[in-house]
Design an enzyme around this catalytic site. Structure first.
Site, PDB file in Angstrom:
ATOM      1  N   HIS A  17      -1.856  -5.437   1.342  1.00 28.74           N
ATOM      2  CA  HIS A  17      -3.129  -6.100   1.049  1.00 28.74           C
ATOM      3  C   HIS A  17      -2.842  -7.471   0.467  1.00 28.74           C
ATOM      4  O   HIS A  17      -1.904  -7.633  -0.311  1.00 28.74           O
ATOM      5  CB  HIS A  17      -3.938  -5.304   0.009  1.00 28.74           C
ATOM      6  CG  HIS A  17      -5.030  -6.122  -0.612  1.00 28.74           C
ATOM      7  ND1 HIS A  17      -6.238  -6.328  -0.010  1.00 28.74           N
ATOM      8  CD2 HIS A  17      -5.058  -6.861  -1.757  1.00 28.74           C
ATOM      9  CE1 HIS A  17      -6.972  -7.136  -0.763  1.00 28.74           C
ATOM     10  NE2 HIS A  17      -6.286  -7.474  -1.834  1.00 28.74           N
ATOM     11  N   ARG A  33       2.552  -7.018   9.068  1.00 26.84           N
ATOM     12  CA  ARG A  33       1.876  -5.956   9.822  1.00 26.84           C
ATOM     13  C   ARG A  33       2.366  -5.909  11.265  1.00 26.84           C
ATOM     14  O   ARG A  33       2.478  -4.832  11.856  1.00 26.84           O
ATOM     15  CB  ARG A  33       0.363  -6.165   9.760  1.00 26.84           C
ATOM     16  CG  ARG A  33      -0.228  -5.808   8.392  1.00 26.84           C
ATOM     17  CD  ARG A  33      -1.620  -6.351   8.240  1.00 26.84           C
ATOM     18  NE  ARG A  33      -2.307  -5.864   7.047  1.00 26.84           N
ATOM     19  CZ  ARG A  33      -3.440  -6.389   6.595  1.00 26.84           C
ATOM     20  NH1 ARG A  33      -3.994  -7.405   7.225  1.00 26.84           N
ATOM     21  NH2 ARG A  33      -4.015  -5.889   5.514  1.00 26.84           N
ATOM     22  N   ASN A  65      -1.852  -0.033   7.090  1.00 27.17           N
ATOM     23  CA  ASN A  65      -1.350  -1.340   7.518  1.00 27.17           C
ATOM     24  C   ASN A  65      -0.526  -2.042   6.436  1.00 27.17           C
ATOM     25  O   ASN A  65      -0.441  -3.261   6.388  1.00 27.17           O
ATOM     26  CB  ASN A  65      -2.485  -2.220   8.049  1.00 27.17           C
ATOM     27  CG  ASN A  65      -3.582  -2.455   7.017  1.00 27.17           C
ATOM     28  OD1 ASN A  65      -3.450  -2.051   5.867  1.00 27.17           O
ATOM     29  ND2 ASN A  65      -4.640  -3.135   7.415  1.00 27.17           N
ATOM     30  N   LYS A 115       0.837  -1.200   0.000  1.00 26.37           N
ATOM     31  CA  LYS A 115       0.000   0.000   0.000  1.00 26.37           C
ATOM     32  C   LYS A 115       0.876   1.257   0.000  1.00 26.37           C
ATOM     33  O   LYS A 115       2.089   1.175   0.210  1.00 26.37           O
ATOM     34  CB  LYS A 115      -0.931  -0.043   1.222  1.00 26.37           C
ATOM     35  CG  LYS A 115      -1.932  -1.210   1.186  1.00 26.37           C
ATOM     36  CD  LYS A 115      -2.859  -1.189   2.405  1.00 26.37           C
ATOM     37  CE  LYS A 115      -3.872  -2.331   2.350  1.00 26.37           C
ATOM     38  NZ  LYS A 115      -4.798  -2.294   3.521  1.00 26.37           N
ATOM     39  N   TYR A 142     -12.141  -2.415  -3.590  1.00 21.56           N
ATOM     40  CA  TYR A 142     -12.695  -2.516  -2.242  1.00 21.56           C
ATOM     41  C   TYR A 142     -14.227  -2.474  -2.246  1.00 21.56           C
ATOM     42  O   TYR A 142     -14.834  -2.056  -1.256  1.00 21.56           O
ATOM     43  CB  TYR A 142     -12.126  -1.400  -1.364  1.00 21.56           C
ATOM     44  CG  TYR A 142     -10.745  -1.696  -0.794  1.00 21.56           C
ATOM     45  CD1 TYR A 142     -10.513  -2.863  -0.058  1.00 21.56           C
ATOM     46  CD2 TYR A 142      -9.679  -0.814  -0.969  1.00 21.56           C
ATOM     47  CE1 TYR A 142      -9.255  -3.142   0.472  1.00 21.56           C
ATOM     48  CE2 TYR A 142      -8.421  -1.081  -0.441  1.00 21.56           C
ATOM     49  CZ  TYR A 142      -8.217  -2.248   0.291  1.00 21.56           C
ATOM     50  OH  TYR A 142      -6.983  -2.519   0.823  1.00 21.56           O
ATOM     51  N   ARG A 148      -1.802 -14.469   3.600  1.00 22.04           N
ATOM     52  CA  ARG A 148      -2.560 -13.815   4.675  1.00 22.04           C
ATOM     53  C   ARG A 148      -1.888 -14.075   6.033  1.00 22.04           C
ATOM     54  O   ARG A 148      -1.823 -13.197   6.876  1.00 22.04           O
ATOM     55  CB  ARG A 148      -4.004 -14.344   4.701  1.00 22.04           C
ATOM     56  CG  ARG A 148      -4.824 -13.993   3.474  1.00 22.04           C
ATOM     57  CD  ARG A 148      -5.343 -12.590   3.459  1.00 22.04           C
ATOM     58  NE  ARG A 148      -6.337 -12.317   4.493  1.00 22.04           N
ATOM     59  CZ  ARG A 148      -7.066 -11.201   4.533  1.00 22.04           C
ATOM     60  NH1 ARG A 148      -6.908 -10.271   3.593  1.00 22.04           N
ATOM     61  NH2 ARG A 148      -7.921 -10.988   5.500  1.00 22.04           N
ATOM     62  N   GLU A 154      -9.404  -9.848  -8.199  1.00 23.13           N
ATOM     63  CA  GLU A 154      -8.401  -8.794  -8.014  1.00 23.13           C
ATOM     64  C   GLU A 154      -7.275  -8.924  -9.049  1.00 23.13           C
ATOM     65  O   GLU A 154      -6.790  -7.913  -9.575  1.00 23.13           O
ATOM     66  CB  GLU A 154      -7.864  -8.852  -6.584  1.00 23.13           C
ATOM     67  CG  GLU A 154      -8.938  -8.482  -5.561  1.00 23.13           C
ATOM     68  CD  GLU A 154      -8.567  -8.805  -4.116  1.00 23.13           C
ATOM     69  OE1 GLU A 154      -7.432  -9.276  -3.872  1.00 23.13           O
ATOM     70  OE2 GLU A 154      -9.420  -8.590  -3.233  1.00 23.13           O
ATOM     71  N   PHE A 174     -15.700   3.348   7.037  1.00 22.55           N
ATOM     72  CA  PHE A 174     -14.299   3.682   6.728  1.00 22.55           C
ATOM     73  C   PHE A 174     -14.002   3.694   5.223  1.00 22.55           C
ATOM     74  O   PHE A 174     -12.870   3.927   4.817  1.00 22.55           O
ATOM     75  CB  PHE A 174     -13.339   2.706   7.442  1.00 22.55           C
ATOM     76  CG  PHE A 174     -13.561   1.243   7.108  1.00 22.55           C
ATOM     77  CD1 PHE A 174     -13.043   0.685   5.948  1.00 22.55           C
ATOM     78  CD2 PHE A 174     -14.277   0.417   7.978  1.00 22.55           C
ATOM     79  CE1 PHE A 174     -13.232  -0.649   5.635  1.00 22.55           C
ATOM     80  CE2 PHE A 174     -14.481  -0.931   7.672  1.00 22.55           C
ATOM     81  CZ  PHE A 174     -13.949  -1.465   6.503  1.00 22.55           C
ATOM     82  N   THR A 192      -5.490  -7.889  10.359  1.00 19.89           N
ATOM     83  CA  THR A 192      -5.819  -6.591   9.755  1.00 19.89           C
ATOM     84  C   THR A 192      -5.384  -5.436  10.654  1.00 19.89           C
ATOM     85  O   THR A 192      -4.766  -4.476  10.189  1.00 19.89           O
ATOM     86  CB  THR A 192      -7.342  -6.489   9.513  1.00 19.89           C
ATOM     87  OG1 THR A 192      -7.746  -7.596   8.713  1.00 19.89           O
ATOM     88  CG2 THR A 192      -7.704  -5.194   8.815  1.00 19.89           C
TER      89      THR A 192
HETATM   90  P1  RTP Z   1      -6.936  -5.711   2.957  1.00 22.12           P
HETATM   91  O1  RTP Z   1      -8.241  -5.985   2.235  1.00 22.12           O
HETATM   92  O2  RTP Z   1      -6.474  -4.299   2.782  1.00 22.12           O
HETATM   93  O3  RTP Z   1      -5.909  -6.734   2.640  1.00 22.12           O
HETATM   94  O4  RTP Z   1      -7.165  -5.876   4.520  1.00 22.12           O
HETATM   95  P2  RTP Z   1      -7.951  -7.045   5.249  1.00 22.12           P
HETATM   96  O5  RTP Z   1      -8.500  -8.015   4.260  1.00 22.12           O
HETATM   97  O6  RTP Z   1      -7.061  -7.568   6.315  1.00 22.12           O
HETATM   98  O7  RTP Z   1      -9.130  -6.219   5.926  1.00 22.12           O
HETATM   99  P3  RTP Z   1     -10.536  -5.804   5.304  1.00 22.12           P
HETATM  100  O8  RTP Z   1     -11.572  -6.178   6.294  1.00 22.12           O
HETATM  101  O9  RTP Z   1     -10.682  -6.282   3.896  1.00 22.12           O
HETATM  102  O10 RTP Z   1     -10.437  -4.224   5.307  1.00 22.12           O
HETATM  103  C1  RTP Z   1      -9.793  -3.533   4.281  1.00 22.12           C
HETATM  104  C2  RTP Z   1      -9.003  -2.385   4.855  1.00 22.12           C
HETATM  105  O11 RTP Z   1      -9.912  -1.411   5.392  1.00 22.12           O
HETATM  106  C3  RTP Z   1      -9.358  -0.822   6.537  1.00 22.12           C
HETATM  107  N1  RTP Z   1     -10.236  -1.033   7.658  1.00 22.12           N
HETATM  108  N2  RTP Z   1     -10.513  -0.095   8.526  1.00 22.12           N
HETATM  109  N3  RTP Z   1     -11.538   1.356  10.725  1.00 22.12           N
HETATM  110  C4  RTP Z   1     -11.895   0.092  10.558  1.00 22.12           C
HETATM  111  O12 RTP Z   1     -12.641  -0.488  11.313  1.00 22.12           O
HETATM  112  C5  RTP Z   1     -11.348  -0.620   9.418  1.00 22.12           C
HETATM  113  N4  RTP Z   1     -11.612  -1.884   9.112  1.00 22.12           N
HETATM  114  C6  RTP Z   1     -10.903  -2.131   7.987  1.00 22.12           C
HETATM  115  C7  RTP Z   1      -8.026  -1.481   6.812  1.00 22.12           C
HETATM  116  O13 RTP Z   1      -6.999  -0.632   6.334  1.00 22.12           O
HETATM  117  C8  RTP Z   1      -8.099  -2.774   6.024  1.00 22.12           C
HETATM  118  O14 RTP Z   1      -6.826  -3.198   5.606  1.00 22.12           O
HETATM  119 MG    MG Z   2      -9.666  -7.477   2.590  1.00 21.44          MG
END
Ligand code: RTP
Ligand code: MG
Length: 137
Positions: free
Chosen positions: A115, A102, A112, A9, A49, A85, A126, A57, A91
């Site tokens: 991705h 992370r 973070n 990122k 996304y 992962r 993707e 968010f 996350t």
């Molecule tokens: P990513 O998609 O970026 O790989 O991250 P992830 O699967 O671990 O998490 P995901 O639930 O898909 O969320 C995507 C990104 O959104 C931001 N986020 N902020 N403030 C919040 O509660 C919140 N929850 C998620 C994070 O930057 C996360 O990587």
């Molecule tokens: Mg995700």
């Protein structure tokens, strides 16, 4: 064999972590099959996304992911999706164990560093968003 989509990122690129992160996956044994550096536009960010469109968010996430260049790549190997992962860590960096990307390099959920695709369906979607078939070697 499985393929997954990974992205350093904008915070990771800004902080000079691309080599460290790519190196971890290469040393683990995953094969790099595609690689590009780009500045993501709003449309691509919203498509990538899309699952989070209704979340509070979402706007902040789109602002952040479009704030500077990212490095996007495709890795191939046994159980690549789950393994990547695992190497990324949770996350929220406060839950990510030391030794994960992370856990070692991030402190906040908004920035973070990395991705990785969460499922085979996400990986296929993707990879197709970011790469043309002939760019995967
Ligand atoms: P990513 O998609 O970026 O790989 O991250 P992830 O699967 O671990 O998490 P995901 O639930 O898909 O969320 C995507 C990104 O959104 C931001 N986020 N902020 N403030 C919040 O509660 C919140 N929850 C998620 C994070 O930057 C996360 O990587
Ligand atoms: Mg995700």
């Amino acid at each position: 064999m499985e393929r997954t989509f990974v992205m350093v990122k904008p915070d990771g690129v800004r902080r000079g972590l691309v080599g460290e992160i790519l190196g971890r996956f290469e040393r683990k044994g995953f094969r790099l099959v595609g690689l590009r550096m780009l500045r993501i536009g709003r449309e691509l960010a919203e498509a990538h996304y899309a699952e989070h469109r209704e979340k509070p968010f979402f706007q902040g996430l789109v602002e952040f992911i479009t704030s500077g260049p990212v490095v996007a790549f495709v890795l191939e190997g046994p159980n690549a999706i789950a393994e990547v992962r695992k190497m990324m860590g949770a996350t929220h960096p406060k839950d990510a164990l030391p030794g994960t990307i992370r856990g070692d390099f991030a402190t906040t959920i908004d920035e973070n560093v990395i991705h990785g695709s969460a499922s085979p369906e996400d990986a296929a979607r993707e990879i197709a968003l970011f790469f043309r078939e002939e760019e995967l070697l």
